[in-house]
Design a protein around this motif. Structure first.
Motif, PDB file in Angstrom:
ATOM      1  N   GLU A  17     -10.673  -5.511   5.152  1.00 41.34           N
ATOM      2  CA  GLU A  17     -11.112  -5.848   6.507  1.00 41.34           C
ATOM      3  C   GLU A  17     -10.091  -6.783   7.126  1.00 41.34           C
ATOM      4  OE1 GLU A  17     -12.501  -6.356   9.910  1.00 41.34           O
ATOM      5  OE2 GLU A  17     -13.925  -5.181   8.716  1.00 41.34           O
ATOM      6  N   ASP A  18      -9.611  -6.456   8.324  1.00 45.45           N
ATOM      7  CA  ASP A  18      -8.578  -7.286   8.944  1.00 45.45           C
ATOM      8  C   ASP A  18      -9.117  -8.426   9.808  1.00 45.45           C
ATOM      9  OD1 ASP A  18      -9.454  -5.706  11.050  1.00 45.45           O
ATOM     10  OD2 ASP A  18      -7.446  -5.113  11.695  1.00 45.45           O
ATOM     11  N   ILE A  41      -8.912  -8.129   1.581  1.00 47.12           N
ATOM     12  CA  ILE A  41      -7.540  -7.783   1.937  1.00 47.12           C
ATOM     13  C   ILE A  41      -7.542  -7.271   3.372  1.00 47.12           C
ATOM     14  CG2 ILE A  41      -5.590  -6.262   1.436  1.00 47.12           C
ATOM     15  CD1 ILE A  41      -6.559  -6.217  -1.488  1.00 47.12           C
ATOM     16  N   GLY A  42      -6.594  -7.751   4.167  1.00 50.82           N
ATOM     17  CA  GLY A  42      -6.548  -7.382   5.576  1.00 50.82           C
ATOM     18  C   GLY A  42      -5.439  -6.434   5.976  1.00 50.82           C
ATOM     19  N   ASP A  66      -9.655   0.729  10.935  1.00 52.01           N
ATOM     20  CA  ASP A  66      -8.458   0.285  11.649  1.00 52.01           C
ATOM     21  C   ASP A  66      -8.044  -1.096  11.147  1.00 52.01           C
ATOM     22  OD1 ASP A  66      -6.510  -0.554  13.431  1.00 52.01           O
ATOM     23  OD2 ASP A  66      -7.578   0.147  15.197  1.00 52.01           O
ATOM     24  N   LEU A  67      -6.896  -1.144  10.491  1.00 50.06           N
ATOM     25  CA  LEU A  67      -6.367  -2.402   9.948  1.00 50.06           C
ATOM     26  C   LEU A  67      -5.093  -2.765  10.697  1.00 50.06           C
ATOM     27  CD1 LEU A  67      -6.805  -1.417   6.212  1.00 50.06           C
ATOM     28  CD2 LEU A  67      -8.181  -3.105   7.458  1.00 50.06           C
ATOM     29  N   HIS A  68      -5.216  -3.661  11.644  1.00 49.56           N
ATOM     30  CA  HIS A  68      -4.057  -4.085  12.448  1.00 49.56           C
ATOM     31  C   HIS A  68      -3.335  -2.877  13.054  1.00 49.56           C
ATOM     32  CE1 HIS A  68      -4.477  -8.206  11.006  1.00 49.56           C
ATOM     33  NE2 HIS A  68      -4.572  -7.724   9.790  1.00 49.56           N
ATOM     34  N   GLY A  69      -4.096  -1.912  13.531  1.00 50.49           N
ATOM     35  CA  GLY A  69      -3.522  -0.729  14.174  1.00 50.49           C
ATOM     36  C   GLY A  69      -3.157   0.392  13.219  1.00 50.49           C
ATOM     37  N   GLU A  70      -3.323   0.193  11.932  1.00 49.29           N
ATOM     38  CA  GLU A  70      -3.024   1.219  10.933  1.00 49.29           C
ATOM     39  C   GLU A  70      -4.330   1.722  10.335  1.00 49.29           C
ATOM     40  OE1 GLU A  70      -0.324   1.712   6.880  1.00 49.29           O
ATOM     41  OE2 GLU A  70      -0.234  -0.145   8.024  1.00 49.29           O
TER      42      GLU A  70
END
Length: 124
Positions: A17-18, A41-42, A66-70
């Motif tokens: 999770e970001d 982990i983000g 969606d993790l920082h746009g990825e």
């Protein structure tokens, strides 16, 4: 209020999770029911490396789509190859999840704690 113990007791749950506050809330919830948290982990690459290296036991995972746009689909693929169940979380609707993953469990953010725990327990 969450029941004090569930079938998640003693299980190692990877949290990817970001959002820092969301990750803390998920971690607290899981620990409250007796699970051990791997992470949180983000970043997608960091989570993917953890799964691929296999040095740490993971019984199930919660993956933010969606993790920082990825997207977290590479992590989902690595987990599936290892027969590790996972749940996607997202603040977007079902259409935001790639078609090939729409059959996997998904919890809409903000999610209900009981529903999330029930979905995780069903992964056993």
């Amino acid at each position: 209020m969450v029941e004090p113990r569930t079938s998640l007791e003693g299980r190692k749950i990877l949290v990817v999770e970001d959002d820092y506050l969301e990750a803390l809330a998920l971690s607290s919830l899981l620990e409250e029911v007796g699970a051990s948290v791997v992470g949180p982990i983000g970043w997608a690459q960091e989570a993917l490396s953890l799964v691929e290296q296999g040095e740490q036991r993971v019984d199930a995972a919660i993956l933010d789509v969606d993790l920082h746009g990825e997207r977290s689909y590479a992590i989902a693929d690595a987990l599936a190859l290892r027969h590790i169940g996972f749940i996607f979380t997202t603040g977007y609707g079902a259409d935001a999840v790639d078609r090939r993953y729409r059959d996997h469990p998904r919890c809409q953010k903000p999610f209900d704690s009981r529903m999330l725990l029930k979905a995780l327990s069903a992964l056993e």
